[in-house]
Design a protein around this motif. Sequence first.
Motif, PDB file in Angstrom:
ATOM      1  N   ALA A 124       0.824  -1.211   0.000  1.00  0.00           N
ATOM      2  CA  ALA A 124       0.000   0.000   0.000  1.00  0.00           C
ATOM      3  C   ALA A 124       0.857   1.259   0.000  1.00  0.00           C
ATOM      4  O   ALA A 124       0.448   2.299  -0.518  1.00  0.00           O
ATOM      5  CB  ALA A 124      -0.933  -0.001   1.204  1.00  0.00           C
ATOM      6  N   GLY A 125       2.052   1.174   0.572  1.00  0.00           N
ATOM      7  CA  GLY A 125       2.946   2.322   0.567  1.00  0.00           C
ATOM      8  C   GLY A 125       3.403   2.724  -0.823  1.00  0.00           C
ATOM      9  O   GLY A 125       3.865   3.852  -1.025  1.00  0.00           O
ATOM     10  N   LEU A 126       3.264   1.810  -1.777  1.00  0.00           N
ATOM     11  CA  LEU A 126       3.639   2.105  -3.161  1.00  0.00           C
ATOM     12  C   LEU A 126       2.471   2.659  -3.974  1.00  0.00           C
ATOM     13  O   LEU A 126       2.633   2.945  -5.171  1.00  0.00           O
ATOM     14  CB  LEU A 126       4.168   0.836  -3.839  1.00  0.00           C
ATOM     15  CG  LEU A 126       5.498   0.300  -3.299  1.00  0.00           C
ATOM     16  CD1 LEU A 126       5.811  -1.060  -3.905  1.00  0.00           C
ATOM     17  CD2 LEU A 126       6.628   1.275  -3.575  1.00  0.00           C
ATOM     18  N   ALA A 127       1.314   2.814  -3.331  1.00  0.00           N
ATOM     19  CA  ALA A 127       0.141   3.333  -4.054  1.00  0.00           C
ATOM     20  C   ALA A 127       0.398   4.707  -4.673  1.00  0.00           C
ATOM     21  O   ALA A 127      -0.043   4.953  -5.811  1.00  0.00           O
ATOM     22  CB  ALA A 127      -1.063   3.373  -3.115  1.00  0.00           C
ATOM     23  N   PRO A 128       1.092   5.637  -3.987  1.00  0.00           N
ATOM     24  CA  PRO A 128       1.372   6.927  -4.639  1.00  0.00           C
ATOM     25  C   PRO A 128       2.168   6.776  -5.925  1.00  0.00           C
ATOM     26  O   PRO A 128       1.950   7.524  -6.886  1.00  0.00           O
ATOM     27  CB  PRO A 128       2.168   7.697  -3.573  1.00  0.00           C
ATOM     28  CG  PRO A 128       1.759   7.085  -2.279  1.00  0.00           C
ATOM     29  CD  PRO A 128       1.544   5.632  -2.583  1.00  0.00           C
ATOM     30  N   PHE A 129       3.104   5.844  -5.941  1.00  0.00           N
ATOM     31  CA  PHE A 129       3.854   5.572  -7.170  1.00  0.00           C
ATOM     32  C   PHE A 129       2.900   5.148  -8.277  1.00  0.00           C
ATOM     33  O   PHE A 129       2.958   5.652  -9.402  1.00  0.00           O
ATOM     34  CB  PHE A 129       4.888   4.474  -6.923  1.00  0.00           C
ATOM     35  CG  PHE A 129       5.612   4.025  -8.164  1.00  0.00           C
ATOM     36  CD1 PHE A 129       6.856   4.534  -8.473  1.00  0.00           C
ATOM     37  CD2 PHE A 129       5.039   3.109  -9.041  1.00  0.00           C
ATOM     38  CE1 PHE A 129       7.520   4.141  -9.628  1.00  0.00           C
ATOM     39  CE2 PHE A 129       5.686   2.708 -10.188  1.00  0.00           C
ATOM     40  CZ  PHE A 129       6.936   3.220 -10.482  1.00  0.00           C
ATOM     41  N   LYS A 139       2.016  13.571 -25.373  1.00  0.00           N
ATOM     42  CA  LYS A 139       1.885  15.014 -25.570  1.00  0.00           C
ATOM     43  C   LYS A 139       3.114  15.749 -25.037  1.00  0.00           C
ATOM     44  O   LYS A 139       3.588  16.709 -25.650  1.00  0.00           O
ATOM     45  CB  LYS A 139       0.625  15.526 -24.879  1.00  0.00           C
ATOM     46  CG  LYS A 139      -0.667  15.014 -25.500  1.00  0.00           C
ATOM     47  CD  LYS A 139      -1.886  15.603 -24.811  1.00  0.00           C
ATOM     48  CE  LYS A 139      -3.169  15.117 -25.475  1.00  0.00           C
ATOM     49  NZ  LYS A 139      -4.382  15.662 -24.807  1.00  0.00           N
ATOM     50  N   ILE A 140       3.622  15.301 -23.888  1.00  0.00           N
ATOM     51  CA  ILE A 140       4.815  15.930 -23.319  1.00  0.00           C
ATOM     52  C   ILE A 140       6.013  15.699 -24.240  1.00  0.00           C
ATOM     53  O   ILE A 140       6.821  16.600 -24.478  1.00  0.00           O
ATOM     54  CB  ILE A 140       5.100  15.388 -21.905  1.00  0.00           C
ATOM     55  CG1 ILE A 140       3.926  15.688 -20.978  1.00  0.00           C
ATOM     56  CG2 ILE A 140       6.379  16.011 -21.335  1.00  0.00           C
ATOM     57  CD1 ILE A 140       4.050  15.032 -19.607  1.00  0.00           C
ATOM     58  N   ALA A 141       6.108  14.480 -24.783  1.00  0.00           N
ATOM     59  CA  ALA A 141       7.212  14.162 -25.697  1.00  0.00           C
ATOM     60  C   ALA A 141       7.116  14.992 -26.969  1.00  0.00           C
ATOM     61  O   ALA A 141       8.143  15.405 -27.522  1.00  0.00           O
ATOM     62  CB  ALA A 141       7.203  12.672 -26.025  1.00  0.00           C
ATOM     63  N   GLY A 158       8.787  10.484 -12.404  1.00  0.00           N
ATOM     64  CA  GLY A 158       9.997  10.363 -13.212  1.00  0.00           C
ATOM     65  C   GLY A 158      10.009   9.093 -14.035  1.00  0.00           C
ATOM     66  O   GLY A 158      10.370   9.102 -15.227  1.00  0.00           O
ATOM     67  N   ALA A 159       9.587   7.973 -13.421  1.00  0.00           N
ATOM     68  CA  ALA A 159       9.560   6.700 -14.151  1.00  0.00           C
ATOM     69  C   ALA A 159       8.579   6.751 -15.313  1.00  0.00           C
ATOM     70  O   ALA A 159       8.842   6.191 -16.385  1.00  0.00           O
ATOM     71  CB  ALA A 159       9.185   5.566 -13.194  1.00  0.00           C
ATOM     72  N   ALA A 160       7.450   7.439 -15.128  1.00  0.00           N
ATOM     73  CA  ALA A 160       6.453   7.541 -16.197  1.00  0.00           C
ATOM     74  C   ALA A 160       6.968   8.372 -17.365  1.00  0.00           C
ATOM     75  O   ALA A 160       6.622   8.113 -18.525  1.00  0.00           O
ATOM     76  CB  ALA A 160       5.164   8.141 -15.650  1.00  0.00           C
ATOM     77  N   LEU A 161       7.776   9.385 -17.091  1.00  0.00           N
ATOM     78  CA  LEU A 161       8.338  10.204 -18.157  1.00  0.00           C
ATOM     79  C   LEU A 161       9.420   9.454 -18.926  1.00  0.00           C
ATOM     80  O   LEU A 161       9.574   9.639 -20.139  1.00  0.00           O
ATOM     81  CB  LEU A 161       8.917  11.498 -17.572  1.00  0.00           C
ATOM     82  CG  LEU A 161       7.912  12.490 -16.968  1.00  0.00           C
ATOM     83  CD1 LEU A 161       8.648  13.619 -16.259  1.00  0.00           C
ATOM     84  CD2 LEU A 161       6.988  13.049 -18.042  1.00  0.00           C
ATOM     85  N   PHE A 211       0.504   6.139 -13.379  1.00  0.00           N
ATOM     86  CA  PHE A 211      -0.626   5.943 -14.283  1.00  0.00           C
ATOM     87  C   PHE A 211      -1.100   7.265 -14.878  1.00  0.00           C
ATOM     88  O   PHE A 211      -1.364   7.361 -16.081  1.00  0.00           O
ATOM     89  CB  PHE A 211      -1.770   5.264 -13.536  1.00  0.00           C
ATOM     90  CG  PHE A 211      -2.985   5.027 -14.390  1.00  0.00           C
ATOM     91  CD1 PHE A 211      -3.015   3.986 -15.300  1.00  0.00           C
ATOM     92  CD2 PHE A 211      -4.089   5.852 -14.285  1.00  0.00           C
ATOM     93  CE1 PHE A 211      -4.127   3.761 -16.100  1.00  0.00           C
ATOM     94  CE2 PHE A 211      -5.209   5.651 -15.080  1.00  0.00           C
ATOM     95  CZ  PHE A 211      -5.227   4.590 -15.989  1.00  0.00           C
ATOM     96  N   VAL A 212      -1.207   8.300 -14.041  1.00  0.00           N
ATOM     97  CA  VAL A 212      -1.706   9.588 -14.505  1.00  0.00           C
ATOM     98  C   VAL A 212      -0.730  10.214 -15.497  1.00  0.00           C
ATOM     99  O   VAL A 212      -1.121  10.659 -16.587  1.00  0.00           O
ATOM    100  CB  VAL A 212      -1.961  10.538 -13.315  1.00  0.00           C
ATOM    101  CG1 VAL A 212      -2.265  11.955 -13.812  1.00  0.00           C
ATOM    102  CG2 VAL A 212      -3.110  10.024 -12.456  1.00  0.00           C
ATOM    103  N   VAL A 213       0.547  10.268 -15.146  1.00  0.00           N
ATOM    104  CA  VAL A 213       1.535  10.934 -15.991  1.00  0.00           C
ATOM    105  C   VAL A 213       1.758  10.167 -17.286  1.00  0.00           C
ATOM    106  O   VAL A 213       1.926  10.779 -18.359  1.00  0.00           O
ATOM    107  CB  VAL A 213       2.857  11.125 -15.221  1.00  0.00           C
ATOM    108  CG1 VAL A 213       3.939  11.700 -16.132  1.00  0.00           C
ATOM    109  CG2 VAL A 213       2.641  12.032 -14.026  1.00  0.00           C
ATOM    110  N   ALA A 214       1.749   8.835 -17.221  1.00  0.00           N
ATOM    111  CA  ALA A 214       1.989   8.032 -18.425  1.00  0.00           C
ATOM    112  C   ALA A 214       0.950   8.298 -19.507  1.00  0.00           C
ATOM    113  O   ALA A 214       1.234   8.159 -20.698  1.00  0.00           O
ATOM    114  CB  ALA A 214       2.016   6.543 -18.075  1.00  0.00           C
ATOM    115  N   ARG A 215      -0.239   8.679 -19.111  1.00  0.00           N
ATOM    116  CA  ARG A 215      -1.288   8.972 -20.092  1.00  0.00           C
ATOM    117  C   ARG A 215      -0.970  10.218 -20.914  1.00  0.00           C
ATOM    118  O   ARG A 215      -1.494  10.402 -22.015  1.00  0.00           O
ATOM    119  CB  ARG A 215      -2.630   9.157 -19.380  1.00  0.00           C
ATOM    120  CG  ARG A 215      -3.178   7.876 -18.771  1.00  0.00           C
ATOM    121  CD  ARG A 215      -4.462   8.144 -18.009  1.00  0.00           C
ATOM    122  NE  ARG A 215      -5.501   8.704 -18.862  1.00  0.00           N
ATOM    123  CZ  ARG A 215      -6.344   7.996 -19.597  1.00  0.00           C
ATOM    124  NH1 ARG A 215      -6.248   6.676 -19.605  1.00  0.00           N
ATOM    125  NH2 ARG A 215      -7.263   8.578 -20.338  1.00  0.00           N
TER     126      ARG A 215
END
Length: 484
Positions: free
Chosen positions: A331-336, A349-351, A399-402, A341-345
């Motif tokens: 559960a501590g990894l839920a913020p990750f 567009k960012i790229a 950072g991982a999502a980017l 998930f949000v940023v990867a979507r």
Amino acid sequence: MTKREGLPPLKEPNATPEPSVGTEPVAEGLSGIALVVVLTGYALSIVDASIVNVALSSISDDLHGGAAALELVVSGYGLTYALGLVLGGRLGDAFGRRRLYAYGLAAFTITSALCGLAPTIEFLVAARLAQGAAAAMLVPQVLATIQAVTQGQARARAIGMYGATAGLGMVTGQILGGLLVSLDVAGLGWRSVFVINVPIGVAALLAVRRVPATRADAKPGFDPLGTVLFGVAMVCVLAVVVAGPDLGWPLWLWSSLVVAAAAALALVRVERGLEARGGSPLLSPSVLSHPGMRQGLAAMVPFSAGFGAFLFVYALVAQGHFGLDGLASGAGLAPFAVAFFVVARFTPKIAAALGGRIVTLGSLVQGASLLLLALVVWLGWPHPSLALVLVGIAFFGVGAALIGPTLFRMILADVPSAQAGMGSGVLVTSQQMATALGATVGGTLYISLADSLSTASAAVLVLALLACFSVIVLVISLKLPDPS
């Protein structure tokens, strides 16, 4: 160029060519349902690499397995998975990617059921080895299918979702495993972490016909000598990664790396010679020479190694020092998971706005998050601020999502559709090997430092080292081409 399976025969009696996906991408494409189907199989393969970790204690109590057997339950899956990925990609190119995906998913579903029904620890180990081999059959077909039937923004979105699945799968495995064991669904206990794959796998198999069927225009030949040399190199490296921590890193084990290096050098020579003679090498030097793949893999390796080390060391600290159970630790990894998930979507567009500098931005964010966590642990030990720890974990996910989805796109951008299976096999193999190596080295370093210094010092030093991995990715990113 690829061709579709399952088309009606042409009317001309002597005509044999079939339409090519490469020439008519819009005619078939990749529907939303098809993408969900292929990503479901991929997600199952990633989740099962970590879901069993939180069930090991229960497995030991029930099946009376020792430490070595439990290690094989975890590492045996990764061994056959990593070993078979490149060959699985080549088989998909030759015999059809949808067909190999369906066979692999069916085998994965069956072996998952066998794991859940295992009467002995030896049976469970054998089933896990078979489960890893099944995953190696299906996984390369996912990226290869995306590569073969999509283009432009559709491809960017699909590979972005693939990258999100890769990152979320490892985290979700730990969360889901802890939840299933804690709930003891239907009295199954640890067996539920395997049985849950069965209904999901069956559902995906029922919809597999929605996936476009592709394969290489010309069926590639096979390379027995290259396959043997690649297998020897992989087994020797994986033996060090898997067995090193348990055996105490004996000198004879390190000699395996010498054998691996010799096999790798021989493989390079054999593959170059075979391709020069017009043959079909297992690992085509021309595919590996593409700038996007070469430079992207150079960044993917330290990124994946740092990612694997972070998740493993986090679990050691959370469950070891703070005494959290598997569910609370996950559960501590839920913020990750949420941030990723949000940023990867939005990464396509960012790229589009930043080009290759999206990886630079991601490495900066990830490095800063690791330094923040190191500072929070150092200043707040033995009770660091939970809120700041969760913030640091969330930014690590940003950072991982980017970085991750962008590198996937970049690595495959120059790979011809006819060799999409080979390219995806090389990519996933590199990713899995680096992740496993990072987890092993990071975990071993943390344990060694904790024994000689203190738990707090060990955690801080490892986090600082992982920030250096982000710096390596940052430096490499300055020369990366724009993702396409």
